[in-house]
Scaffold this motif. Structure first.
Motif, PDB file in Angstrom:
ATOM      1  N   TYR A  63       4.074   2.178  12.562  1.00 53.60           N
ATOM      2  CA  TYR A  63       4.792   3.185  13.354  1.00 53.60           C
ATOM      3  C   TYR A  63       5.840   3.892  12.506  1.00 53.60           C
ATOM      4  N   LEU A  64       6.531   3.144  11.645  1.00 52.70           N
ATOM      5  CA  LEU A  64       7.544   3.747  10.772  1.00 52.70           C
ATOM      6  C   LEU A  64       6.929   4.811   9.865  1.00 52.70           C
ATOM      7  N   GLN A  65       5.762   4.501   9.319  1.00 52.59           N
ATOM      8  CA  GLN A  65       5.084   5.478   8.466  1.00 52.59           C
ATOM      9  C   GLN A  65       4.697   6.713   9.268  1.00 52.59           C
ATOM     10  N   THR A  66       4.221   6.499  10.488  1.00 54.98           N
ATOM     11  CA  THR A  66       3.832   7.614  11.348  1.00 54.98           C
ATOM     12  C   THR A  66       5.026   8.514  11.657  1.00 54.98           C
ATOM     13  N   LEU A  67       6.186   7.898  11.833  1.00 49.84           N
ATOM     14  CA  LEU A  67       7.404   8.645  12.160  1.00 49.84           C
ATOM     15  C   LEU A  67       8.078   9.223  10.924  1.00 49.84           C
ATOM     16  N   GLY A  68       7.590   8.866   9.747  1.00 44.42           N
ATOM     17  CA  GLY A  68       8.173   9.359   8.507  1.00 44.42           C
ATOM     18  C   GLY A  68       9.492   8.716   8.162  1.00 44.42           C
ATOM     19  N   ALA A  69       9.774   7.569   8.736  1.00 35.67           N
ATOM     20  CA  ALA A  69      11.021   6.838   8.455  1.00 35.67           C
ATOM     21  C   ALA A  69      10.776   5.894   7.281  1.00 35.67           C
ATOM     22  N   THR A  70      10.982   6.381   6.097  1.00 36.63           N
ATOM     23  CA  THR A  70      10.623   5.617   4.887  1.00 36.63           C
ATOM     24  C   THR A  70      11.816   4.944   4.215  1.00 36.63           C
ATOM     25  N   LYS A  71      12.995   5.070   4.787  1.00 33.01           N
ATOM     26  CA  LYS A  71      14.178   4.448   4.200  1.00 33.01           C
ATOM     27  C   LYS A  71      14.029   2.933   4.216  1.00 33.01           C
TER      28      LYS A  71
END
Length: 298
Positions: free
Chosen positions: A181-189
């Motif tokens: 889900y993080l990858q899908t949301l672009g939250a890569t921090k």
């Protein structure tokens, strides 16, 4: 095939009746005491898994199985089964079903150490704290006779757990789902991913039993929402959680529950300061009797 794949990402959830009417509560175990023992048993399972070198997914599955065992009128009662034995058997069973099985001797050696009142580093077993000087080996080493007896108990409890669960040992975890889900949301921090995993691992100790009352996708979404806020990372403006089949009400409940965990553990530590949490049936009976006498002013 698609249906089978979705099933692997979900769990059979506990009913409200199973949560509110456990076998332990029917047998007269106070709800706060039952909660303390369940939480301590989960921490014991976590510590044992780490010492055995098991992966976190195996440990998490064992904690979920440990939690499921006590649910409902047909589940195990703390007045019949010692939490320490169910913890050990849950971990042994889960490891056996994984790619990294461990031997009964290894499991029992680790539990003997963790349950030693002289050698244990666990605050709810050894209130005095981890020993500064190495304790005498006989305080944490199983004799051969002790091992044989403990092995029989381990295997017996394992079979009891399997029967109580209807031989359904499937546990879907939210960790991998959350990272997707993080990858899908672009939250890569990196800090967000780390906090997500920390929240999901901490939720295994939840007094609300989040892993048996909510599906993995909901747990993943709540952990992401909370981690993003803590790390100051802005996600998409829309109600992104709805894309992952989670409504606002469920999200709100899970976020509050996850945020309350630190306070819950702190309260448990203060409540049991200087005392050990009863993980054995005899100790539980002593604690119940102590409370009865206090209530009656004896």
């Amino acid at each position: 095939m698609a249906t089978t794949g979705l099933k692997q990402l979900s769990n059979a959830l506990a009913t409200l009746d199973q949560i509110s009417n456990s076998s332990s509560s029917i047998d007269g175990v106070p709800s706060d005491l039952e909660m303390s023992i369940r939480c301590a048993g989960a921490q014991l399972t976590q510590a044992a898994g780490v010492l055995l070198g098991l992966s976190q997914d195996i440990i998490a599955q064992a904690i979920v199985i440990f939690t499921r065992f006590w649910l409902g009128a047909d589940g195990g009662s703390l007045r019949i089964y010692s939490a320490k034995d169910v913890s050990a058997a849950s971990l042994y069973l889960t490891a056996k079903l994984s790619f990294l099985p461990t031997s009964p001797r290894s499991v029992l050696n680790v539990y003997t150490l963790l349950l030693s009142q002289d050698a244990s580093p666990l605050w709810f077993v050894n209130p005095r704290g981890a020993p500064v000087q190495p304790p005498a080996p006989e305080t944490y080493v199983l004799s051969e006779g002790g091992y044989q007896a403990a092995r029989l108990t381990l295997l017996r409890i394992e079979s009891i757990i399997l029967r109580a669960l209807g031989f359904d040992t499937h546990v879907a975890l939210p960790h991998a789902i959350a990272l997707t889900y993080l990858q899908t949301l672009g939250a890569t921090k990196p800090g967000v991913a780390r906090r997500v995993v920390e929240h999901l691992n901490a939720a295994l100790l939840s007094p609300q039993l989040l892993y048996v009352t909510h599906q993995p996708n909901a747990l993943a979404v709540a952990a992401i929402y909370l981690a993003a806020r803590e790390e100051g990372v802005k996600l998409v403006d829309a109600n992104w959680w709805e894309v992952f089949d989670v409504d606002r009400e469920e999200l709100g409940f899970l976020v509050v529950a996850m945020r309350s965990l630190e306070g819950f553990v702190r309260k448990e530590t203060e409540q049991w300061k200087g005392k050990k949490i009863p993980l054995v049936v005899d100790d539980l009976e002593s604690e119940i009797e102590r409370r009865r006498m206090m209530d009656e002013g004896e």
